[in-house]
Design a protein around this motif. Structure first.
Motif, PDB file in Angstrom:
ATOM      1  N   TYR A   1       1.329  45.754  84.983  1.00  0.00           N
ATOM      2  CA  TYR A   1       1.814  47.004  85.575  1.00  0.00           C
ATOM      3  C   TYR A   1       3.311  47.177  85.330  1.00  0.00           C
ATOM      4  CZ  TYR A   1       2.691  50.648  89.054  1.00  0.00           C
ATOM      5  OH  TYR A   1       3.063  51.819  89.678  1.00  0.00           O
ATOM      6  N   LEU A   2       4.091  46.115  85.548  1.00  0.00           N
ATOM      7  CA  LEU A   2       5.530  46.191  85.318  1.00  0.00           C
ATOM      8  C   LEU A   2       5.833  46.420  83.844  1.00  0.00           C
ATOM      9  CD1 LEU A   2       6.862  43.376  87.690  1.00  0.00           C
ATOM     10  CD2 LEU A   2       6.916  45.858  88.049  1.00  0.00           C
ATOM     11  N   ALA A   3       5.024  45.818  82.977  1.00  0.00           N
ATOM     12  CA  ALA A   3       5.197  46.048  81.539  1.00  0.00           C
ATOM     13  C   ALA A   3       4.927  47.515  81.199  1.00  0.00           C
ATOM     14  CB  ALA A   3       4.269  45.133  80.741  1.00  0.00           C
ATOM     15  N   TYR A   4       3.889  48.086  81.822  1.00  0.00           N
ATOM     16  CA  TYR A   4       3.597  49.510  81.648  1.00  0.00           C
ATOM     17  C   TYR A   4       4.833  50.342  82.016  1.00  0.00           C
ATOM     18  CZ  TYR A   4      -1.531  49.393  81.004  1.00  0.00           C
ATOM     19  OH  TYR A   4      -2.801  49.240  80.515  1.00  0.00           O
ATOM     20  N   LEU A   5       5.420  50.054  83.179  1.00  0.00           N
ATOM     21  CA  LEU A   5       6.555  50.834  83.662  1.00  0.00           C
ATOM     22  C   LEU A   5       7.777  50.668  82.775  1.00  0.00           C
ATOM     23  CD1 LEU A   5       6.487  50.534  87.560  1.00  0.00           C
ATOM     24  CD2 LEU A   5       5.507  52.277  86.084  1.00  0.00           C
ATOM     25  N   VAL A   6       7.999  49.460  82.263  1.00  0.00           N
ATOM     26  CA  VAL A   6       9.145  49.216  81.385  1.00  0.00           C
ATOM     27  C   VAL A   6       9.020  50.053  80.112  1.00  0.00           C
ATOM     28  CG1 VAL A   6      10.280  47.515  79.906  1.00  0.00           C
ATOM     29  CG2 VAL A   6       9.697  46.916  82.254  1.00  0.00           C
ATOM     30  N   VAL A   7       7.866  50.004  79.477  1.00  0.00           N
ATOM     31  CA  VAL A   7       7.659  50.768  78.245  1.00  0.00           C
ATOM     32  C   VAL A   7       7.720  52.271  78.533  1.00  0.00           C
ATOM     33  CG1 VAL A   7       6.055  51.278  76.361  1.00  0.00           C
ATOM     34  CG2 VAL A   7       6.286  48.933  77.198  1.00  0.00           C
ATOM     35  N   PHE A   8       7.110  52.681  79.644  1.00  0.00           N
ATOM     36  CA  PHE A   8       7.135  54.087  80.050  1.00  0.00           C
ATOM     37  C   PHE A   8       8.575  54.563  80.234  1.00  0.00           C
ATOM     38  CE2 PHE A   8       6.906  57.208  83.645  1.00  0.00           C
ATOM     39  CZ  PHE A   8       6.230  58.216  82.970  1.00  0.00           C
ATOM     40  N   THR A   9       9.386  53.761  80.903  1.00  0.00           N
ATOM     41  CA  THR A   9      10.792  54.097  81.133  1.00  0.00           C
ATOM     42  C   THR A   9      11.561  54.165  79.826  1.00  0.00           C
ATOM     43  OG1 THR A   9      10.729  53.019  83.310  1.00  0.00           O
ATOM     44  CG2 THR A   9      12.901  53.428  82.349  1.00  0.00           C
ATOM     45  N   ILE A  10      11.299  53.229  78.931  1.00  0.00           N
ATOM     46  CA  ILE A  10      11.984  53.213  77.629  1.00  0.00           C
ATOM     47  C   ILE A  10      11.670  54.486  76.847  1.00  0.00           C
ATOM     48  CG2 ILE A  10      12.026  52.089  75.355  1.00  0.00           C
ATOM     49  CD1 ILE A  10      11.705  49.408  76.823  1.00  0.00           C
ATOM     50  N   ILE A  11      10.410  54.900  76.867  1.00  0.00           N
ATOM     51  CA  ILE A  11      10.018  56.128  76.165  1.00  0.00           C
ATOM     52  C   ILE A  11      10.771  57.330  76.722  1.00  0.00           C
ATOM     53  CG2 ILE A  11       8.111  57.750  75.787  1.00  0.00           C
ATOM     54  CD1 ILE A  11       6.251  55.299  75.618  1.00  0.00           C
ATOM     55  N   LEU A  12      10.852  57.423  78.047  1.00  0.00           N
ATOM     56  CA  LEU A  12      11.574  58.534  78.667  1.00  0.00           C
ATOM     57  C   LEU A  12      13.044  58.515  78.290  1.00  0.00           C
ATOM     58  CD1 LEU A  12      10.061  58.600  82.289  1.00  0.00           C
ATOM     59  CD2 LEU A  12       9.359  59.905  80.278  1.00  0.00           C
ATOM     60  N   GLU A  13      13.641  57.306  78.273  1.00  0.00           N
ATOM     61  CA  GLU A  13      15.053  57.183  77.936  1.00  0.00           C
ATOM     62  C   GLU A  13      15.306  57.532  76.476  1.00  0.00           C
ATOM     63  OE1 GLU A  13      17.543  56.742  79.991  1.00  0.00           O
ATOM     64  OE2 GLU A  13      16.107  56.662  81.654  1.00  0.00           O
ATOM     65  N   ILE A  14      14.379  57.187  75.590  1.00  0.00           N
ATOM     66  CA  ILE A  14      14.523  57.518  74.169  1.00  0.00           C
ATOM     67  C   ILE A  14      14.555  59.028  73.981  1.00  0.00           C
ATOM     68  CG2 ILE A  14      13.338  57.504  71.930  1.00  0.00           C
ATOM     69  CD1 ILE A  14      12.441  54.639  72.564  1.00  0.00           C
ATOM     70  N   PHE A  15      13.657  59.721  74.671  1.00  0.00           N
ATOM     71  CA  PHE A  15      13.642  61.181  74.578  1.00  0.00           C
ATOM     72  C   PHE A  15      14.946  61.764  75.117  1.00  0.00           C
ATOM     73  CE2 PHE A  15       9.215  60.911  73.566  1.00  0.00           C
ATOM     74  CZ  PHE A  15       8.886  62.121  72.978  1.00  0.00           C
ATOM     75  N   SER A  16      15.439  61.211  76.223  1.00  0.00           N
ATOM     76  CA  SER A  16      16.705  61.687  76.790  1.00  0.00           C
ATOM     77  C   SER A  16      17.852  61.460  75.816  1.00  0.00           C
ATOM     78  CB  SER A  16      16.998  60.969  78.114  1.00  0.00           C
ATOM     79  OG  SER A  16      16.021  61.267  79.084  1.00  0.00           O
TER      80      SER A  16
END
Length: 226
Positions: free
Chosen positions: A157-172
């Motif tokens: 679950y934490l790995a999911y959130l880390v990757v999810f956060t990274i994707i959002l930050e890349i778009f930003s």
């Protein structure tokens, strides 16, 4: 669905129906008159609901009253979950006056990222639980949320959130890098940046809702109930 498939599916999902994605964009664009923006939030919950039902395409925009009601729920949930972040970030500056401006910025950025990540641990699963149980209080049923995370597995679950956060930050970051190149547009540069940001956010909102639906431990719950 394995780990990587969740992200591949979620990233592709908004393009399953470009007309509906454009409609969602127009709803968010209409947020200036409030109601379309509220319904757009309701649509994000409908994406999660349709994911639970096994649908692989963007849902319809029918039953506008339901979209409005669900949208209000999601907005209130997000506001309540944002309170700890605002309280702590208002408190921190009063405690770092002895630091240089650069140090203070670093502290605030790190604190903001850490707080947002901790809040998202509960928010992401809480929104999924709100849709699954179809009641507002389910978004704050922290004991149940922890049980659901345990079903997924804390590491996963934490790995999911880390990757999810990274994707959002890349778009930003991409949006941020595009901004200087739009300076040649003069007075239209701000509108151009806002337009691109809204397009990007519309895609990310749809992506995020699909992601929330896919990581919710629906199969484990069905096995548990049987």
């Amino acid at each position: 669905m394995n780990f990587s498939d969740v992200f591949v599916d979620s990233l592709r999902y908004p393009f399953t129906d470009t007309k509906k994605l454009l409609t969602l964009f127009l709803f968010f664009l209409g947020s200036v008159v409030i109601i379309p923006g509220i319904m757009a939030n309701g649509y994000l919950l409908r994406i999660i609901e349709n994911t639970f039902k096994g649908s692989n395409e963007l849902p319809d925009f029918n039953n506008k009253s339901e979209l409005l009601g669900k949208g209000l729920e999601l907005i209130v949930v997000n506001i309540i979950y944002s309170i700890p972040s605002y309280l702590i970030l208002f408190y921190i500056p009063t405690q770092i006056s002895i630091l240089t401006s650069f140090q203070a910025v670093i502290v605030l950025v790190v604190a903001a990222l850490a707080i947002d990540f901790i809040v998202n641990i509960f928010l992401v699963m809480g929104i999924g639980n709100l849709v699954f149980e179809n009641k507002f209080s389910a978004a704050f049923a922290f004991k149940r949320i922890l049980e659901l995370i345990k079903k997924v597995g804390w590491k996963k679950y934490l790995a999911y959130l880390v990757v999810f956060t990274i994707i959002l930050e890349i778009f930003s970051l991409i949006i941020g890098l595009l901004s200087p190149f739009m300076a040649f547009m003069g007075m239209w540069s701000i509108l151009g940046i806002l337009f691109i940001t809204l397009i990007s956010n519309t895609y990310l909102f749809a992506f995020g809702s699909r992601f929330k639906g896919l990581i919710y431990p629906l199969n484990e719950i069905e096995v548990e109930e049987n």
